[in-house]
Design a protein around this motif. Structure first.
Motif, short mmCIF file in Angstrom:
data_model
loop_
_atom_site.label_atom_id
_atom_site.label_comp_id
_atom_site.label_asym_id
_atom_site.label_seq_id
_atom_site.Cartn_x
_atom_site.Cartn_y
_atom_site.Cartn_z
N LYS A 1 -8.42 -4.14 1.59
CA LYS A 1 -9.26 -3.37 2.50
C LYS A 1 -8.84 -3.64 3.95
N GLY A 2 -8.64 -2.55 4.71
CA GLY A 2 -8.26 -2.69 6.11
C GLY A 2 -6.78 -2.79 6.36
N VAL A 3 -5.98 -2.85 5.30
CA VAL A 3 -4.53 -2.93 5.48
C VAL A 3 -3.99 -1.59 5.99
N PRO A 4 -3.18 -1.58 7.04
CA PRO A 4 -2.68 -0.32 7.58
C PRO A 4 -1.55 0.27 6.73
N VAL A 5 -1.66 1.56 6.44
CA VAL A 5 -0.62 2.30 5.72
C VAL A 5 -0.46 3.64 6.42
N THR A 6 0.54 4.39 6.01
CA THR A 6 0.71 5.72 6.56
C THR A 6 1.19 6.66 5.47
N ALA A 7 1.18 7.96 5.77
CA ALA A 7 1.56 8.96 4.78
C ALA A 7 2.12 10.19 5.47
N THR A 8 2.96 10.92 4.76
CA THR A 8 3.52 12.15 5.32
C THR A 8 2.55 13.31 5.24
N GLU A 9 1.64 13.27 4.28
CA GLU A 9 0.60 14.29 4.11
C GLU A 9 -0.67 13.60 3.62
N PRO A 10 -1.85 14.25 3.76
CA PRO A 10 -3.10 13.60 3.34
C PRO A 10 -3.41 13.77 1.85
N VAL A 11 -2.37 13.90 1.02
CA VAL A 11 -2.57 14.10 -0.41
C VAL A 11 -3.38 12.96 -1.03
N PHE A 12 -3.05 11.73 -0.66
CA PHE A 12 -3.65 10.53 -1.24
C PHE A 12 -4.87 10.07 -0.45
N GLY A 13 -5.32 10.91 0.48
CA GLY A 13 -6.35 10.49 1.43
C GLY A 13 -7.62 9.96 0.83
N TYR A 14 -8.18 10.68 -0.14
CA TYR A 14 -9.46 10.24 -0.72
C TYR A 14 -9.31 8.92 -1.46
N MET A 15 -8.19 8.74 -2.14
CA MET A 15 -7.97 7.48 -2.85
C MET A 15 -7.78 6.35 -1.85
N SER A 16 -7.06 6.63 -0.78
CA SER A 16 -6.88 5.63 0.28
C SER A 16 -8.23 5.21 0.86
N ASP A 17 -9.10 6.19 1.08
CA ASP A 17 -10.43 5.89 1.61
C ASP A 17 -11.23 5.04 0.63
N ALA A 18 -11.12 5.37 -0.66
CA ALA A 18 -11.87 4.61 -1.67
C ALA A 18 -11.42 3.16 -1.72
N ILE A 19 -10.12 2.93 -1.48
CA ILE A 19 -9.60 1.56 -1.48
C ILE A 19 -9.94 0.85 -0.17
N GLY A 20 -10.18 1.63 0.88
CA GLY A 20 -10.51 1.04 2.17
C GLY A 20 -9.30 0.77 3.03
N LEU A 21 -8.18 1.44 2.74
CA LEU A 21 -6.97 1.25 3.54
C LEU A 21 -7.15 1.88 4.92
#
Length: 298
Positions: free
Chosen positions: A183-203
């Motif tokens: 939780k809180g670890v910074p990541v990035t993405a080229t598109e928001p495809v994985f956005g909801y899963m990223s939010d659920a993990i707390g990234l």
């Protein structure tokens, strides 16, 4: 978009003239519920819930193609006209569905729209299937429809729903485990495809403006491109997540920067890969993310 609009208009014209109603893309057997799913991951879930009692046609099913470049066809319209149940994403992810449904006057047809179930609208991130809450909600709605449409097989539908809901619990468990550690670890993405899963993990998902531009097929600003590259070159992010179905020049550029900077990258897709179920697809991507968050490359 011009090709898509032209294809939709062609289908609508054919339907109005009666030509698209002459055959279906897949004619259901007697006593079987004909279902059309706009995306194959929804189709997979319907098959799990319906078993031999459903016959499913999935429209978007090629994991090697960019779903945003999909072109509707008369075959698509025919399948919709003969469907008793249509399941699609909504939130402007598959806008051609609304147009084709309006042109195809199927009798007694029921539609289940994931965006409506999840209270999402135009402008929201449309990649709803990456929200762990979406598929259980869609599954319950599909099962409820099947029970109403085919009450003689209620016991089987109820049992299949129970099996499905139990089978997605390990996904929730993986999300919870990742959240407890990253939780809180910074990541990035080229598109928001994985956005909801990223939010659920707390990234901590960075470069949102860049992602929205890529999703909307517009050029990100020079400032946003520079910020993205800086995050990678200075290793301010732990992982780069990219959509392997939309690898434009800029995506390839960021992948190279990530590789040269030793930032792990993982691919996600918008379409269910061949040979996988929705559950194994989500699990494999979460496993890949777990490896990448540990600083390992694959």
């Amino acid at each position: 978009m011009s090709k898509l609009a032209a294809a939709i208009l062609t289908c609508a014209a054919l339907l109005s003239a009666g030509f698209c109603g002459t055959a279906s893309a897949q004619t259901a057997r007697p006593g079987v519920v004909p279902v059309v799913a706009a995306e194959n991951f929804y189709g997979d879930v319907v098959r799990q819930l319906g078993g031999n009692h459903v016959q499913v046609t999935s429209i978007l099913s090629n994991p090697d193609e960019d779903p945003h470049l999909f072109e509707a066809s008369p075959k698509t319209a025919r399948a919709l006209q003969n469907a008793a149940l249509v399941v699609y994403n909504g939130a402007d992810y598959d806008p051609w569905m609304d147009k084709l449904l309006a042109a195809s006057k199927g009798k007694g047809r029921t539609t289940i729209v994931a965006a409506q179930l999840m209270s999402k609208k135009s402008g929201d991130n449309p990649h709803l299937w990456y929200d762990p809450a979406t598929m259980p909600t869609v599954a319950k709605a599909v099962s409820q429809y099947l029970v109403q449409a085919d009450p003689a097989n209620k016991a089987d539908y109820d049992a299949r729903l129970g099996v499905f809901l139990a089978s997605v619990k390990p996904i929730d468990d993986k999300v919870a485990a990742l959240k407890s550690q990253y939780k809180g670890v910074p990541v990035t993405a080229t598109e928001p495809v994985f956005g909801y899963m990223s939010d659920a993990i707390g990234l901590d998902m960075r470069n949102a403006r860049f992602q929205l531009a890529a999703m909307n097929n517009t050029e990100p600003s020079a400032t946003d491109v520079a910020a993205f590259e800086k995050d990678l070159r200075e290793r301010r992010v732990h992982v780069l997540i990219y959509n392997s179905q939309a690898t434009e020049a800029l995506t390839k550029r960021m992948l190279k920067v990530a590789h040269d900077s030793h930032v792990p990258s993982i691919s996600v897709t918008e379409t269910l890969p061949a040979g996988k179920t929705f559950q194994t697809w989500m699990t494999s991507q979460l496993d890949a993310l777990s490896v990448a968050l540990q600083g390992k490359t694959q």
